[in-house]
Design a protein around this motif. Sequence first.
Motif, mmCIF file in Angstrom:
data_model
loop_
_atom_site.group_PDB
_atom_site.id
_atom_site.type_symbol
_atom_site.label_atom_id
_atom_site.label_comp_id
_atom_site.label_asym_id
_atom_site.label_seq_id
_atom_site.Cartn_x
_atom_site.Cartn_y
_atom_site.Cartn_z
ATOM 1 N N ARG A 148 44.319 -6.062 29.112
ATOM 2 C CA ARG A 148 45.267 -5.344 28.270
ATOM 3 C C ARG A 148 46.481 -6.192 27.912
ATOM 4 N N LEU A 207 45.826 1.538 20.630
ATOM 5 C CA LEU A 207 45.542 0.471 21.608
ATOM 6 C C LEU A 207 46.443 0.519 22.843
ATOM 7 N N LEU A 208 47.716 0.854 22.610
ATOM 8 C CA LEU A 208 48.662 0.813 23.723
ATOM 9 C C LEU A 208 48.407 1.918 24.738
HETATM 10 C C1 HEM Z 1 58.006 -10.737 22.054
HETATM 11 C C2 HEM Z 1 57.238 -9.784 21.599
HETATM 12 C C3 HEM Z 1 56.278 -8.971 22.425
HETATM 13 C C4 HEM Z 1 56.247 -8.758 23.776
HETATM 14 C C5 HEM Z 1 57.171 -9.305 24.844
HETATM 15 C C6 HEM Z 1 55.122 -7.879 24.038
HETATM 16 C C7 HEM Z 1 54.745 -7.456 25.298
HETATM 17 C C8 HEM Z 1 53.622 -6.697 25.557
HETATM 18 C C9 HEM Z 1 53.157 -6.354 26.881
HETATM 19 C C10 HEM Z 1 53.852 -6.728 28.189
HETATM 20 C C11 HEM Z 1 52.027 -5.630 26.741
HETATM 21 C C12 HEM Z 1 51.133 -5.092 27.867
HETATM 22 C C13 HEM Z 1 51.615 -3.767 28.391
HETATM 23 C C14 HEM Z 1 50.795 -3.309 29.576
HETATM 24 O O1 HEM Z 1 49.955 -4.022 30.081
HETATM 25 O O2 HEM Z 1 51.059 -2.175 30.018
HETATM 26 C C15 HEM Z 1 51.780 -5.493 25.321
HETATM 27 C C16 HEM Z 1 50.718 -4.795 24.760
HETATM 28 C C17 HEM Z 1 50.518 -4.648 23.412
HETATM 29 N N1 HEM Z 1 51.250 -5.255 22.411
HETATM 30 FE FE1 HEM Z 1 52.793 -6.503 22.615
HETATM 31 N N2 HEM Z 1 54.519 -7.571 22.845
HETATM 32 C C18 HEM Z 1 55.173 -8.227 21.830
HETATM 33 C C19 HEM Z 1 54.873 -8.220 20.492
HETATM 34 C C20 HEM Z 1 53.820 -7.534 19.929
HETATM 35 C C21 HEM Z 1 53.459 -7.576 18.520
HETATM 36 C C22 HEM Z 1 54.166 -8.420 17.461
HETATM 37 C C23 HEM Z 1 52.399 -6.710 18.360
HETATM 38 C C24 HEM Z 1 51.621 -6.358 17.126
HETATM 39 C C25 HEM Z 1 51.838 -6.804 15.930
HETATM 40 C C26 HEM Z 1 52.101 -6.153 19.676
HETATM 41 C C27 HEM Z 1 51.104 -5.242 19.927
HETATM 42 C C28 HEM Z 1 50.709 -4.846 21.200
HETATM 43 C C29 HEM Z 1 49.599 -3.933 21.443
HETATM 44 C C30 HEM Z 1 48.741 -3.244 20.386
HETATM 45 C C31 HEM Z 1 49.475 -3.812 22.835
HETATM 46 C C32 HEM Z 1 48.439 -2.997 23.585
HETATM 47 C C33 HEM Z 1 47.249 -3.892 23.861
HETATM 48 C C34 HEM Z 1 46.137 -3.203 24.646
HETATM 49 O O3 HEM Z 1 46.400 -2.431 25.574
HETATM 50 O O4 HEM Z 1 44.978 -3.496 24.319
HETATM 51 N N3 HEM Z 1 52.971 -6.675 20.589
HETATM 52 N N4 HEM Z 1 52.758 -6.159 24.632
#
Ligand code: HEM
Length: 452
Positions: free
Chosen positions: A392, A87-88
Motif C-alpha cells: 500500500r 485506493l486509499l
Molecule cells: C509528498 C507527497 C506525498 C506523500 C508524503 C504521500 C504519502 C503517502 C503515504 C504515507 C501513503 C500510505 C498510507 C498508508 O499506508 O496508510 C500514501 C498512499 C497513497 N497516496 Fe500518497 N503521498 C504523496 C503524494 C501523493 C500523490 C501526488 C498522489 C496522487 C496523485 C498520491 C496518491 C496516493 C494514493 C492513491 C494512496 C493509496 C495507495 C493504496 O493504498 O494503494 N499521493 N501516500
Amino acid sequence: MTQDVFELPGPEGDTIVGSLADLGRDPLGFLTQCARDYGDIVPMRLGLTSVCLITNPDYIEQVLKDRETFIKSRGLRVLKTLLGEGLLTAEGDSWLSHRRLAQPIFHQKKINGYATAMVDYAEQMLAIWRDGETRDVHAEIMRLTLRIVMKTIFNTEIDEGEARTVANALDVAMHWFESKRRQGFLVWEWFPRPENIQYRRTIAEMDEAIYKLIQQRRDSDEETKDLLSMLMHARDEETGQQMNDKQLRNEVVTLMLAGHETTANALSWTWVLLSKYPEVRNKLQDELNQVLAGRSPTVEDIPQLRYTDMVIKESMRLYPPVSIIGREAVRDCTIGDYAVPEGCAIQISQWVMHRHPRYFENPEIFQPERWEDNLEKRLPRGVYIPFGDGPRICIGRGFALMEAILLLATIAQKFQLDVLPGFPIVPQPSITLRPEYGVKVQLKQLASHNNS
Ligand code: HEM
C-alpha cells in the motif's frame, strides 16, 4: 517464546480515557516520548481501544507488508464518507483490483508528461509575485498543487465549470474534516447539525459535477492523456474488467485529496527550513544557477538536480507530510515476538522514526548532505518511510517527487522566501502534517529574474 504485548511497560494514562488526552494535546511529542521511554513496541490505551506504537523498523516492515492481517485504521475509514471505496480506503480484493488498474497509469514514463503543466502553473503563480511583498506561501502552494492535480486528472482549469464546483467542494470537505477532528470525531456526519447537512449537500453537488465530467469524457471521441481518461480506459489484464462510474468517482476524489495537500505541505515545510538555514539555501541556488542558468526546469533536468532532491528528502524527513500511519489487527497475531490481540490499533509514526537518534546523527538539524552516498539504501528498511511501504505504498510517489523538485527549482530560482520574524510556525498533524497558521513570508526577487 511470545509474550503478551500488554504485559510490556507503556504510558499509564488516565484510568478512564487512558492516554487519549496526552495524545490529543501533542500527538507527535507524546509518541516521540513513548518511543524514547519504552522502546520498540509500546502498548497503551486510547479510550476503549488498545493501541501499540511500533518503532522497531523490522516490526514496521512486517506490519506494512501484511495488508491482510493489518488493515487501514478506523480513523482513515472515516474518510470513506468523502472518498467511498477508493485506493486509499478500500481493502481486500476491491483494493487489489483498483491498484492493478491504476498502477500502470502512475508509471514514471506516463507521469513525465505532466511536468510541463507543473512548471507552467508555477510560473503563472510567480508572474504576479512582486519583490518585497508578504504572502502566505502555504496557501499559495496549496492552490498551485490543487490546480496541477485538477489539470492532470480532468485536463481542465480549476475555475472552469464543473471543475470549480469540485475544487470548492473539496475545500468545504477538508474544513469539515478538520472541525470533526477537533471534536474527536464524536459528532458523526449523519447527525443533523447544520455543518453536517452542508457537508452532505456539498458532497452531493461535487458528485453531480464529477459524474458530468465522466459523462462528457465518455461521450467525447477526443483522446486525452489525463488521469480520468486513463483510469476509464484501463482494463484488468486478468479479468478484463473496467471501472464503472462510481469507482471512477471514488478514485478521482481520492487522487485529488491524496495528491495535492501532501505535496503542498512538503514544499511549505521546505520553505520554512530554507529560511532558517541560509547556507543550505545558498547551496541550492548555486545548483539551480549551474544546472538551469535561468531557464525553466524540465523533467530531463531532474537527474542533475541532486542537491534539490536531497533538500526535498531531508525536508520530508523532518516534516513528513504524512506523520502517522494507522493499522488495525483483524485477528490475533504476533509482531516480532509479541502477541497482539485482534482489534488492536497499530501506530507507526514517520515523525518518530525520521527523528530517531539511533538512525540519524543530529536528527533535529536540517542537513541535506546526509543523503549523499546513498543513505536511503544504508538505513534499515522501515526507518525512512515518507510514502509508507509494502503493497500500500503511495501510488503517487513518483508524481509527488517530480512535482516537488520541479516546483522548488522553478520558485527558488526566482525568489528567496524569508519567513516573517516571530511568525508562529506550528506543525498540526491532521490528515496531513500542515503548518497550522500557514507560512507568512517576505518575497525577495532574485537578480537573475525580472517580472516586469
Ligand atoms: C509528498 C507527497 C506525498 C506523500 C508524503 C504521500 C504519502 C503517502 C503515504 C504515507 C501513503 C500510505 C498510507 C498508508 O499506508 O496508510 C500514501 C498512499 C497513497 N497516496 Fe500518497 N503521498 C504523496 C503524494 C501523493 C500523490 C501526488 C498522489 C496522487 C496523485 C498520491 C496518491 C496516493 C494514493 C492513491 C494512496 C493509496 C495507495 C493504496 O493504498 O494503494 N499521493 N501516500
